[in-house]
Enzyme design. Structure first.
Site, mmCIF file in Angstrom:
data_model
loop_
_atom_site.group_PDB
_atom_site.id
_atom_site.type_symbol
_atom_site.label_atom_id
_atom_site.label_comp_id
_atom_site.label_asym_id
_atom_site.label_seq_id
_atom_site.Cartn_x
_atom_site.Cartn_y
_atom_site.Cartn_z
ATOM 1 N N ALA A 8 -69.310 -22.980 -11.095
ATOM 2 C CA ALA A 8 -68.049 -24.369 -10.636
ATOM 3 C C ALA A 8 -68.124 -25.260 -11.985
ATOM 4 O O ALA A 8 -67.770 -26.693 -11.229
ATOM 5 C CB ALA A 8 -67.732 -24.071 -9.536
ATOM 6 N N VAL A 11 -67.325 -24.931 -17.616
ATOM 7 C CA VAL A 11 -66.447 -23.469 -18.357
ATOM 8 C C VAL A 11 -65.883 -22.476 -17.734
ATOM 9 O O VAL A 11 -64.992 -22.936 -17.234
ATOM 10 C CB VAL A 11 -67.248 -22.500 -18.884
ATOM 11 N N GLY A 12 -66.198 -22.783 -15.755
ATOM 12 C CA GLY A 12 -65.887 -22.078 -14.473
ATOM 13 C C GLY A 12 -64.541 -22.494 -14.278
ATOM 14 O O GLY A 12 -63.832 -22.449 -14.196
ATOM 15 N N ARG A 80 -76.784 -25.410 -22.583
ATOM 16 C CA ARG A 80 -77.484 -26.132 -24.389
ATOM 17 C C ARG A 80 -77.495 -27.858 -24.511
ATOM 18 O O ARG A 80 -76.493 -28.693 -24.084
ATOM 19 C CB ARG A 80 -77.193 -26.142 -25.773
ATOM 20 N N ARG A 86 -78.757 -21.434 -28.378
ATOM 21 C CA ARG A 86 -78.789 -20.880 -27.117
ATOM 22 C C ARG A 86 -79.845 -19.474 -26.708
ATOM 23 O O ARG A 86 -80.240 -19.596 -25.371
ATOM 24 C CB ARG A 86 -77.857 -20.171 -27.246
ATOM 25 N N VAL A 116 -70.166 -14.953 -19.456
ATOM 26 C CA VAL A 116 -69.832 -15.650 -20.613
ATOM 27 C C VAL A 116 -71.493 -16.548 -21.282
ATOM 28 O O VAL A 116 -70.873 -17.786 -21.627
ATOM 29 C CB VAL A 116 -68.528 -16.528 -20.065
ATOM 30 N N ARG A 149 -62.379 -20.341 -33.699
ATOM 31 C CA ARG A 149 -63.040 -22.172 -34.478
ATOM 32 C C ARG A 149 -62.100 -22.061 -35.589
ATOM 33 O O ARG A 149 -62.168 -22.521 -36.912
ATOM 34 C CB ARG A 149 -63.980 -22.364 -33.393
ATOM 35 N N HIS A 173 -73.591 -13.561 -31.165
ATOM 36 C CA HIS A 173 -73.299 -15.199 -30.469
ATOM 37 C C HIS A 173 -74.495 -16.141 -30.810
ATOM 38 O O HIS A 173 -75.007 -16.600 -30.190
ATOM 39 C CB HIS A 173 -72.726 -14.904 -29.572
#
Ligand code: NAI
EC number: 1.1.1.37
Length: 306
Positions: A8, A11-12, A80, A86, A116, A149, A173
């Site tokens: 949460a 992103v979540g 990050r 990453r 993700v 992007r 990625h």
């Protein structure tokens, strides 16, 4: 439909917000931090009265609540900091995701899983192994964000609407992602007819560094508005079984000359997950980057204990 979001954080929670606004189904949001998913869920429920949605949102620390989810989205883990790649996240996040995956297998054995958490291609592999799910049911979000992007930079350069740009970015990625100008169009017109090579090369470079550019500006945390938008477009394709063609980190079995690893390729996404992998013809220099990228991914996987 029932959708669970694990983690949460930035992103979540933003993903839950976007999903709730679309009324795609009931939502469960979990996190390890007590009170965090509960508080954010309550806030998002109240937003429904103002924005006009009735989506049920449960925030919890208990995995049992994800029971019988149709779709589970994994965003748990660390992000990050400036100067980090990453790959620096792997030790912490691989342990977290192994545990998360065991719970998904236990409570939502029939779900489709979108991972993700970074490093994306490696963690997606771990999620597939530790859930024990069919490979097509576990895939990762990367290319939709990277393509977004690229599309955004193209629209800026051409001074045109972002809505008209259809970009395609595949591969790992990370620094070895492969934007594909030859498969990128603006209202059907090939990008390669609209811009000279050197200007396209600049946009490609900015796309590859797109995540890092934001990490440097923020000084803490990483991007989440565009990532959550990308997640939701994939989630929508699964929930609505719309068979959209989108790039996703997918398990390869010979496609693009690769086997037994995950990286980004264009796929057809539907209710059962990755229904088909589309194999595009690439330029030799692009195959070269894919080979390098897959080598790095393969080396990392061989050192993992999963
Ligand atoms: P964040 O730090 O805001 O949120 C992560 C959340 O995970 C935190 O709330 C934390 O408490 C939770 N968490 C940690 N361990 C957990 C566990 N064992 N079980 C459940 N929850 C746990 O980070 P943010 O910005 O939301 O990023 C999440 C991940 O997504 C990171 O790994 C980041 O690198 C990745 N990411 C990937 C993108 C992509 O394109 N694939 C784009 C953006 C972020």
């Amino acid at each position: 439909a029932k959708i669970s979001v694990i983690g949460a954080g930035n992103v979540g929670a933003t993903t839950v917000q976007r999903l709730a606004e679309l009324e795609l189904g009931e939502i469960v949001m979990t996190d390890i931090v007590e009170g965090l998913p509960q508080g954010k869920a309550l806030d998002l429920m109240q937003a429904g009265a103002i924005k006009g949605y009735d989506t049920s949102i449960i925030g919890t620390n208990d995995y049992a609540e994800i029971v019988d989810s149709d779709l589970v989205i994994i965003t748990a883990g660390i992000a990050r900091k400036p100067g980090m790649t990453r790959e620096d996240l792997i030790k912490t996040n691989s342990k977290i995701i192994a545990e998360v995956s065991r719970n998904i297998a236990k409570y939502a054995p029939d779900s489709v899983v979108i991972n993700v958490t970074n490093p994306l291609d490696i963690i997606t592999y771990i999620a597939m192994k530790s859930t024990g799910f069919e490979t097509k049911k576990v895939f990762g979000m990367s290319g939709v964000l990277d393509s977004g992007r690229f599309a955004s930079f193209i629209a800026e350069e051409l001074k045109c609407s972002k809505k008209d740009v259809q970009a395609m970015v595949i591969g790992g990625h990370g620094d070895l992602m492969v934007p594909l100008p030859q498969y990128t169009t603006v209202s059907g017109v090939p990008l390669t007819d609209l811009l000279p090579e050197d200007r396209i090369a600049k946009l490609v470079e900015r796309t590859v560094n797109g995540g890092a550019e934001i990490v440097e500006l923020l000084k803490q945390g990483s991007a989440f508005y565009a990532p959550s938008a990308a997640i939701v477009s994939m989630a929508e394709a699964v929930i609505k079984n719309s068979r959209r063609i989108l790039p996703a980190s997918s398990y390869l079995e010979g496609q693009y000359g690769q086997e037994g690893i995950y990286f980004g390729v264009p796929v057809k996404l539907g209710a059962s997950g990755v229904e088909e992998i589309l194999e595009l013809k690439l330029e030799e220099s692009q195959y070269e980057i894919l080979r390098k990228s897959s080598e790095t991914i393969r080396n990392t996987i061989s050192q993992l204990e999963v």
